[in-house]
Design an enzyme around this catalytic site. Sequence first.
Site, PDB file in Angstrom:
ATOM      1  N   ASP A  48       0.822  -1.211   0.000  1.00 19.23           N
ATOM      2  CA  ASP A  48       0.000   0.000   0.000  1.00 19.23           C
ATOM      3  C   ASP A  48       0.859   1.265   0.000  1.00 19.23           C
ATOM      4  OD1 ASP A  48      -2.061  -1.792   0.334  1.00 19.23           O
ATOM      5  OD2 ASP A  48      -2.920  -0.813   2.086  1.00 19.23           O
ATOM      6  N   HIS A 194       3.980  -2.287   3.039  1.00 17.91           N
ATOM      7  CA  HIS A 194       4.013  -0.932   2.473  1.00 17.91           C
ATOM      8  C   HIS A 194       5.357  -0.691   1.785  1.00 17.91           C
ATOM      9  CE1 HIS A 194       0.928  -0.798   5.596  1.00 17.91           C
ATOM     10  NE2 HIS A 194       0.395   0.242   4.958  1.00 17.91           N
TER      11      HIS A 194
HETATM   12 ZN   LIG Z   1      -2.460   3.363   3.265  1.00 17.03          ZN
END
Ligand SMILES: [Zn+2]
Length: 233
Positions: A48, A194
């Site tokens: 993400d 991430h």
């Molecule tokens: Zn996010």
Amino acid sequence: MRPLLMGALGAASAWCAPAPAAHLPQLARALGIHRRLPHRAGVALTFDDGPHPRGTPAVLETLARADVIATFFLVGEQVERWPTLAAEIAAEGHEIALHGYRHRNLLLRPPTTLSRDLDRAVAVIGQATGRRPACYRPPYGIFSTAGLVLARRRGWLPLLWSHWGRDWEGRATPAAISARATAGLMAGDVVLLHDADHYSASDSWRNTVAALPSILETVSDLDLPFVPVTQEA
Ligand SMILES: [Zn+2]
């Protein structure tokens, strides 16, 4: 039933850390939000918050070395800053998914603003990558009712995750990220990581990159294939 669900969502909005709904599997199920892969063919690695000028290339390089395909939930405002990186993710065969244009809590956004945000994100991502996302995960893993309705209308799969590395935390170590991301992993699991620190602890992506080889090795030892989130392996 509805006030109960809304109450739970309201309580969820007070949390500061990403992703309360992933902790509320029954609520997610009741709302038709997926936490695992619909096709259950393997394990999906998801990244993400990107693209990121240093985090994304480092993640792409590690994935390419291991010949692994992942899914990237891109943020429109970051794609605008780094369109070439977004194009590179797509060119390397990874799935392009949607995380929104601005990285803001859906519960704080009126439906019309959110609708415009999603359309803007799709336009920016399409321009940079030539792809149309088929899967949506909102910022912080928090769906609003409007967010869910808008995603369904657009035909997107609403997806959270079953495993996370908590790699956004400043104190996360690569070993801890890897251990959390792979604990009890099985076919159908979705792992949240991430490749960017735009909305988390500074340089957190470095720990993610350091944890990746161990995560890839563990999944490989389990003999589970890596799959994109909306396609069969
Ligand atoms: Zn996010």
